[in-house]
Design an enzyme around this catalytic site. Structure first.
Site, PDB file in Angstrom:
ATOM      1  N   LYS A   1       0.799  -1.224   0.000  1.00  0.00           N
ATOM      2  CA  LYS A   1       0.000   0.000   0.000  1.00  0.00           C
ATOM      3  C   LYS A   1       0.834   1.277   0.000  1.00  0.00           C
ATOM      4  O   LYS A   1       0.386   2.312  -0.498  1.00  0.00           O
ATOM      5  CB  LYS A   1      -0.965  -0.007   1.193  1.00  0.00           C
ATOM      6  CG  LYS A   1      -2.050  -1.070   1.074  1.00  0.00           C
ATOM      7  CD  LYS A   1      -3.048  -0.982   2.223  1.00  0.00           C
ATOM      8  CE  LYS A   1      -4.130  -2.039   2.092  1.00  0.00           C
ATOM      9  NZ  LYS A   1      -5.159  -1.908   3.154  1.00  0.00           N
TER      10      LYS A   1
ATOM     11  N   ASP B   1     -10.304   2.258   1.530  1.00  0.00           N
ATOM     12  CA  ASP B   1     -10.501   1.743   2.897  1.00  0.00           C
ATOM     13  C   ASP B   1     -11.185   2.793   3.772  1.00  0.00           C
ATOM     14  O   ASP B   1     -12.067   2.468   4.574  1.00  0.00           O
ATOM     15  CB  ASP B   1      -9.158   1.362   3.533  1.00  0.00           C
ATOM     16  CG  ASP B   1      -8.601   0.067   2.995  1.00  0.00           C
ATOM     17  OD1 ASP B   1      -9.383  -0.800   2.574  1.00  0.00           O
ATOM     18  OD2 ASP B   1      -7.358  -0.087   2.993  1.00  0.00           O
TER      19      ASP B   1
END
Length: 279
Positions: free
Chosen positions: A72, A109
């Protein structure tokens, strides 16, 4: 660009380890429900060292990528740009390939957490607690910046982690106070508790769940329920699961990659539940 049903397009989830990922189940279900017969979604075991080479060999048929740990942050220098949301936490879990060949990163997210909470009627709380201080905790803080009007208490195991959480709070505009993990049972009385720790970490706290708990957001989904979530539900508290988060962040990914909205959230959730039950 709105995807045509007959377009031959590819997408995938990358990470290491990746075999456990439910993302293919969720995305393939969405494609089927949306009638996108030419779309495929796979999973690839890719670590940080292999990521640049993987990206370079992708052809024009690729629409997007989902990224999990440890990619990420590693992906950011390889992109042409990232969204403001991703920049908030230095984490990208979604890459969309534009028609002109650019690689654009986003973080679904954070809005996924907010959507999962709102689905359970949690629009706003006056305080909250976070269990843990890892990468997921920073995304949780960013989500709480949109939901929590007051103090967030983060329960951590070290002063170094405590300092990190306070820094994230300053960056995200959230009032963060840190407390020692030894006192984590106190967290369970908050209006909203977000558990961001690895499997088994919160099991010892289950016996401390109060008689009338409020809302628990436990980011785990396998195995499910966690001991804490099971006791929470038994006491009548509301529980938001990691599957809820996974579904809502995947909904946003599908919409970005395909240009089709709304994505079929309930069908994706049912597919995820079925896949977990079969494990």
């Amino acid at each position: 660009m709105r995807a045509r049903a007959t377009d031959v397009r590819r997408a995938a989830v990358l990470g290491s380890p990746i075999a456990h990922s439910l993302s293919p189940v969720l995305h393939r279900t969405a494609y089927r429900e949306l009638g996108l017969t030419g779309w495929t979604y796979d999973r690839f075991e890719v670590d940080e060292a292999a990521l640049p080479g993987f990206l370079e060999q992708l052809g024009p048929e690729w629409a997007g990528l989902s990224l999990t740990m440890p990619l990420k942050r590693a992906v950011i220098p390889l992109l042409d740009g990232i969204s403001e949301t991703a920049a908030l936490v230095d984490a990208v879990n979604t890459v969309v390939f534009t028609e002109d060949g650019r690689r654009v990163g986003d973080n679904t997210d954070i809005p996924g957490m907010v959507a999962a909470l709102r689905e359970r009627g949690i629009e706003q709380v006056d305080s909250a607690a976070i269990l843990g201080a890892g990468a997921t905790a920073s995304s949780a803080l960013a989500a709480l910046a949109r939901v929590c009007t007051g103090e967030v208490v983060a329960y951590v195991r070290s002063e170094a982690r405590a300092a990190e959480m306070r820094q994230w709070g300053q960056r995200l505009g959230v009032e963060v106070r840190t407390a020692d993990w030894a006192d984590a049972a106190e967290a369970l009385r908050a209006p909203l508790v977000v558990a961001t720790t690895p499997s088994g970490t919160t099991d010892a706290l289950a016996s401390a769940v109060p008689e009338m708990p409020a809302t628990l957001f436990d980011v785990l989904y396998d195995p499910w329920p966690t001991a804490l979530a099971a006791r929470w539900s038994a006491h009548g508290g509301a529980v938001v699961s990691g599957l809820d988060l996974l579904v809502h962040q995947a909904v946003l990914q599908v919409e970005q990659m395909t240009g089709r909205a709304p994505a079929p959230v309930e069908a994706m959730r049912r597919a995820g539940e079925h896949a977990l039950a079969a494990r």
